[in-house]
Design an enzyme around this catalytic site. Sequence first.
Site, PDB file in Angstrom:
ATOM      1  N   GLU A 110      16.695  -2.301 -60.776  1.00  0.00           N
ATOM      2  CA  GLU A 110      15.529  -3.166 -60.614  1.00  0.00           C
ATOM      3  C   GLU A 110      14.810  -3.383 -61.952  1.00  0.00           C
ATOM      4  OE1 GLU A 110      15.554  -0.437 -56.904  1.00  0.00           O
ATOM      5  OE2 GLU A 110      16.385  -0.455 -58.927  1.00  0.00           O
ATOM      6  N   CYS A 161      13.758   3.386 -55.395  1.00  0.00           N
ATOM      7  CA  CYS A 161      13.271   4.768 -55.384  1.00  0.00           C
ATOM      8  C   CYS A 161      11.746   4.799 -55.386  1.00  0.00           C
ATOM      9  CB  CYS A 161      13.829   5.545 -56.571  1.00  0.00           C
ATOM     10  SG  CYS A 161      13.333   4.911 -58.185  1.00  0.00           S
ATOM     11  N   LEU A 187      44.368  17.997 -67.153  1.00  0.00           N
ATOM     12  CA  LEU A 187      43.410  17.523 -66.141  1.00  0.00           C
ATOM     13  C   LEU A 187      42.286  16.685 -66.758  1.00  0.00           C
ATOM     14  CD1 LEU A 187      43.104  20.754 -63.924  1.00  0.00           C
ATOM     15  CD2 LEU A 187      44.624  18.798 -63.597  1.00  0.00           C
ATOM     16  N   ARG A 199      43.560  10.641 -70.463  1.00  0.00           N
ATOM     17  CA  ARG A 199      44.256  10.360 -71.716  1.00  0.00           C
ATOM     18  C   ARG A 199      44.783   8.934 -71.778  1.00  0.00           C
ATOM     19  NH1 ARG A 199      46.179  14.838 -69.630  1.00  0.00           N
ATOM     20  NH2 ARG A 199      48.272  14.030 -69.199  1.00  0.00           N
ATOM     21  N   LEU A 203      46.339  21.605 -51.302  1.00  0.00           N
ATOM     22  CA  LEU A 203      46.233  20.341 -50.584  1.00  0.00           C
ATOM     23  C   LEU A 203      46.344  20.554 -49.075  1.00  0.00           C
ATOM     24  CD1 LEU A 203      48.471  18.269 -52.993  1.00  0.00           C
ATOM     25  CD2 LEU A 203      46.117  17.647 -52.408  1.00  0.00           C
TER      26      LEU A 203
END
Length: 371
Positions: A75, A100, A234, A237, A319
């Site tokens: 905003e 907000c 992790l 790249r 997983l």
Amino acid sequence: MDCFTTIILSLDSKLKICYFCNVNIHEKYIRRCIELAKNGFGTTYPNPMVGSVIVYEGKIIGEGWHKKAGEPHAEVNAVQSVKDKSLLKKATIYVSLEPCSHFGKTPPCCDLIIANEIPNVVVGTVDPNEKVAGNGIKKLVEAGANVVVGILEDECSELNKRFFTFHQKKRPYIILKWAESQDGFLAPEKEMGQERKPVWITNQYSRQLVHKWRSEEQAILAGTQTVIDDNPKLNVRDWTGNNPVRVVLDQKNRISKDSFVFDESVKTIVFSKSANNISTENTIFERIDFDEKMIPQILAVLYQHQIQSVIIEGGRQTLQSFIDQNIWDEARIFVGKAIFEKGTKAPELIKKNAAKTYIQNDELIYVRNYD
């Protein structure tokens, strides 16, 4: 003109938010807000992505989006972009998420709207953050603004599914990701003395897409055996963007300290059973009980670290644990052309609501969990 009336149940029952409007026009500009907000994908954490448009007599006179936490909100950028500020007193401001109403790193956007006497405010969806949660809308109505809420609400919520999950479920948004061979293996059988490095199943374009995904999420998680076998970095790249926070499971401190995950290059959270680990500036050890509801403990700690999203990249046991406990939001599964015949089996997931696409010869399956 059609009359569009919305009653916000969470507000004082006496406050009725009503604005005479053409709903289709509102959808047009809220859709533009969503487009603008996407420019902040991956850079606004822990804040949501938000876009804002200011319209006067059917023309956009200002627009903006939130770019980074600590910098001006959507905003503010929209108001600042308006050349003739006198038009604000006759304009409509559109915003994809409720303005907000509290002081954080920046002042409340409600106060800005009120100070500039913008008479009409159209909001995509209510902010789930308990610091806002309807208070911004209430403040605008009490100041005399005409307020519409709930335009393209589902689309606005989907835009910030990570932010909404974090505040409503008190955990990160969880993305399961893996690549499997044509015959359903994550990796071939390891040979004695084999070098610690990943075995690639997918092509270079799929791998580049994965690095793009990493730049968009706040954290990436890998299990012990994956780190021991592959020694992954992790990080990002093959794409330009922020590195995600690395999250590593290492119950018995089996991971060698010369592994990339301990190189201090990226903030890393390591979950261990030991109380003797010493944290450094960029490597933070968190102690949990691996024998008792491990996943809820991990997610509770990540919530404390303000992590809103996490990609679970392996291995199979990690997983499958998330799948078996049904604690996940979406899965992204690559199926390559390699055939291993034996090795580490891929996780088992019922692929309901699946969508498929192809990246050259790689199949990519998307699954959403609506349970």
